[in-house]
Design a protein around this motif. Structure first.
Motif, mmCIF file in Angstrom:
data_model
loop_
_atom_site.group_PDB
_atom_site.id
_atom_site.type_symbol
_atom_site.label_atom_id
_atom_site.label_comp_id
_atom_site.label_asym_id
_atom_site.label_seq_id
_atom_site.Cartn_x
_atom_site.Cartn_y
_atom_site.Cartn_z
ATOM 1 N N LYS A 16 -151.474 -25.761 -53.309
ATOM 2 C CA LYS A 16 -150.104 -25.985 -53.766
ATOM 3 C C LYS A 16 -149.278 -26.782 -52.754
ATOM 4 O O LYS A 16 -148.104 -26.506 -52.513
ATOM 5 C CB LYS A 16 -149.402 -24.637 -54.061
ATOM 6 C CG LYS A 16 -150.191 -23.685 -54.950
ATOM 7 C CD LYS A 16 -150.502 -24.296 -56.307
ATOM 8 C CE LYS A 16 -151.272 -23.312 -57.200
ATOM 9 N NZ LYS A 16 -151.708 -23.924 -58.474
ATOM 10 N N LYS A 44 -155.866 -25.248 -65.009
ATOM 11 C CA LYS A 44 -155.108 -24.048 -64.674
ATOM 12 C C LYS A 44 -155.069 -23.829 -63.161
ATOM 13 O O LYS A 44 -154.063 -23.375 -62.611
ATOM 14 C CB LYS A 44 -155.718 -22.823 -65.361
ATOM 15 C CG LYS A 44 -155.525 -22.819 -66.873
ATOM 16 C CD LYS A 44 -156.191 -21.611 -67.509
ATOM 17 C CE LYS A 44 -155.991 -21.618 -69.023
ATOM 18 N NZ LYS A 44 -156.683 -20.463 -69.677
ATOM 19 N N SER A 46 -152.780 -26.810 -61.831
ATOM 20 C CA SER A 46 -151.512 -27.010 -62.553
ATOM 21 C C SER A 46 -151.254 -28.483 -62.841
ATOM 22 O O SER A 46 -150.123 -28.986 -62.706
ATOM 23 C CB SER A 46 -150.340 -26.415 -61.753
ATOM 24 O OG SER A 46 -150.537 -25.047 -61.507
ATOM 25 N N ARG A 47 -152.294 -29.194 -63.230
ATOM 26 C CA ARG A 47 -152.198 -30.610 -63.569
ATOM 27 C C ARG A 47 -153.085 -30.900 -64.769
ATOM 28 O O ARG A 47 -154.013 -30.158 -65.076
ATOM 29 C CB ARG A 47 -152.685 -31.494 -62.402
ATOM 30 C CG ARG A 47 -151.862 -31.428 -61.135
ATOM 31 C CD ARG A 47 -150.569 -32.199 -61.261
ATOM 32 N NE ARG A 47 -149.874 -32.265 -59.979
ATOM 33 C CZ ARG A 47 -149.889 -33.333 -59.187
ATOM 34 N NH1 ARG A 47 -150.575 -34.413 -59.532
ATOM 35 N NH2 ARG A 47 -149.232 -33.326 -58.037
#
Length: 203
Positions: free
Chosen positions: A95, A29, A32-33
């Motif tokens: 990010k 989470k 994001s992978r």
């Protein structure tokens, strides 16, 4: 050095499996992978061995995140990141495209510490729920040294014990250089507390 009895080892193995699964979900989470984990191992090792593994070889660790364990037993967690893993995790947490980071500054340090605390808290909650123990983690301390963090790891842990029961796990993120070595260390005396918790759970 004493050996771990098989019942304690099995209990810690199962707790490690559950903890690593939840830890991987939390990490996924954050970045994001997809995150893959290995089956954690449980063994008794010396502090010198932990330091040696952090200090040698092409994958020697350059970032160490340490959190103390308090509560029913004492110990510590050590998250070790090889050089390029530290850079790629920093990219993912901030990010940015993987490959952008080539040094660890204050903003990367903050994100790595946040990651360490969230991962360890998630892991410890799983262990507490499974074993019925009361274990807490402290705020993370982070060491960054591009020549290796072995000596710093020793400074952080040598006041606890010479030998540890250690649960080792590894997280990787496919298609990146991201690899994280996760080590949960308990003092040998913790085996009695853990076994008492296991027996209580069984009855």
């Amino acid at each position: 050095m004493e050996e771990i009895d098989e019942m304690t080892k099995s209990a810690l193995q199962e707790a490690g499996n559950i903890g690593m699964g939840n830890l991987a979900t939390a990490l996924s989470k954050m970045v994001s992978r997809e995150v893959k984990i290995n089956i954690p191992t449980v063994e008794m090792v010396s502090l010198d061995q932990v330091v040696k593994e952090a200090s040698e070889g092409s994958q020697k660790s350059v970032v160490g995140i340490h959190l103390k364990i308090t509560g029913d037993v004492t110990g510590g967690t050590v998250i070790l990141l090889p050089r390029y893993s530290a850079f790629s995790f920093s990219d993912l947490l901030l990010k940015k495209p993987v490959g952008k980071t080539n040094k660890i500054t204050n903003k990367e340090t903050i994100k790595l510490k946040e990651m360490g605390l969230r991962m360890c808290s998630t892991y410890m909650s799983s262990v507490n729920e499974f074993l019925g123990t009361n274990l807490e983690v402290s705020k993370p301390e982070i060491v960054i040294n591009m020549d290796g963090v072995g000596s710093s790891v020793k400074e952080q842990l040598q006041s606890l014990a010479d030998d540890f029961i250690i649960i080792r796990g590894e997280c990787t993120i496919p298609t990146t250089n991201s690899k994280k070595h996760f080590n949960m260390l308990f003092e040998p005396e913790a085996s009695d507390v853990i076994m008492a918790a296991v027996m209580k759970k069984m009855t």
